[in-house]
Design a protein around this motif. Structure first.
Motif, mmCIF file in Angstrom:
data_model
loop_
_atom_site.group_PDB
_atom_site.id
_atom_site.type_symbol
_atom_site.label_atom_id
_atom_site.label_comp_id
_atom_site.label_asym_id
_atom_site.label_seq_id
_atom_site.Cartn_x
_atom_site.Cartn_y
_atom_site.Cartn_z
ATOM 1 N N LYS A 2 13.513 5.325 4.222
ATOM 2 C CA LYS A 2 13.291 5.732 5.388
ATOM 3 C C LYS A 2 14.307 6.082 6.550
ATOM 4 O O LYS A 2 14.173 6.584 7.449
ATOM 5 N N PHE A 28 15.900 9.156 7.741
ATOM 6 C CA PHE A 28 15.139 10.069 8.501
ATOM 7 C C PHE A 28 15.742 9.964 10.175
ATOM 8 O O PHE A 28 15.760 10.892 10.888
ATOM 9 N N LEU A 33 12.457 14.843 3.823
ATOM 10 C CA LEU A 33 13.629 15.250 3.784
ATOM 11 C C LEU A 33 14.075 15.921 2.394
ATOM 12 O O LEU A 33 13.567 15.606 1.393
ATOM 13 N N LEU A 68 15.037 18.794 7.205
ATOM 14 C CA LEU A 68 13.882 18.151 7.341
ATOM 15 C C LEU A 68 12.567 18.972 7.366
ATOM 16 O O LEU A 68 12.770 19.861 8.327
#
Length: 154
Positions: free
Chosen positions: A22, A25, A111, A118
């Protein structure tokens, strides 16, 4: 037997090479038309998206709250409330505010394998009825001059 071992090793190597978390991102992202830059910030509470730069300064003139219509679009939080799916490395069940019409939609974020593209899907009800926006990671050398001077870019 040797072919199976070679195949398994290649599969494991490829899987680890594309593994993402995560935290991938996090960062600055160009909008689809490259007229703006957003920042995604991952924290213990989740992920949020904040507008950081726009080619043309603008106000939130379509906001349903009349008192907010004169505020700048710079530095507003427009993505929030997401849950993280670690297995598929995506954020889901969040909200996105669209300043072009003042409406808020359900959203999910994903992603690509490179971590440089993205996709954000905004929708009403189910994601079948929505629109996908594609954002591209901002490279440090491509930052607009007036954003380079802020602490966001550092």
């Amino acid at each position: 037997m040797r072919i199976i071992v070679v195949f398994l090793c290649q599969f494991l190597w490829l899987s680890s090479a594309t593994a993402q978390t995560k935290q991938d991102f996090n960062g600055l992202w160009w909008t689809e038309d490259r007229s703006g830059i957003i920042e995604l910030i991952v924290s213990e509470q989740g992920i949020e998206g904040i507008t950081r730069w726009g080619e043309k300064p603008d106000t939130d003139r379509h906001n349903p709250d009349p008192q907010l219509r004169s505020r700048s679009l710079k530095d507003i939080t427009f993505l929030w409330g997401f849950s993280y799916d670690a297995k598929n490395n995506r954020w889901f069940d969040g909200q996105v505010y669209d300043p072009k019409n003042g409406k808020t939609y359900s959203a999910k974020l994903e992603l690509d394998a490179s971590g440089n593209t993205l996709e954000m899907r905004g929708y009403i009800g189910i994601s079948l009825f929505g629109r996908t926006a594609t954002f591209t990671r901002v490279q440090a050398q491509k930052l607009p001059a007036d954003l380079k001077t802020t602490s966001v870019a550092n």
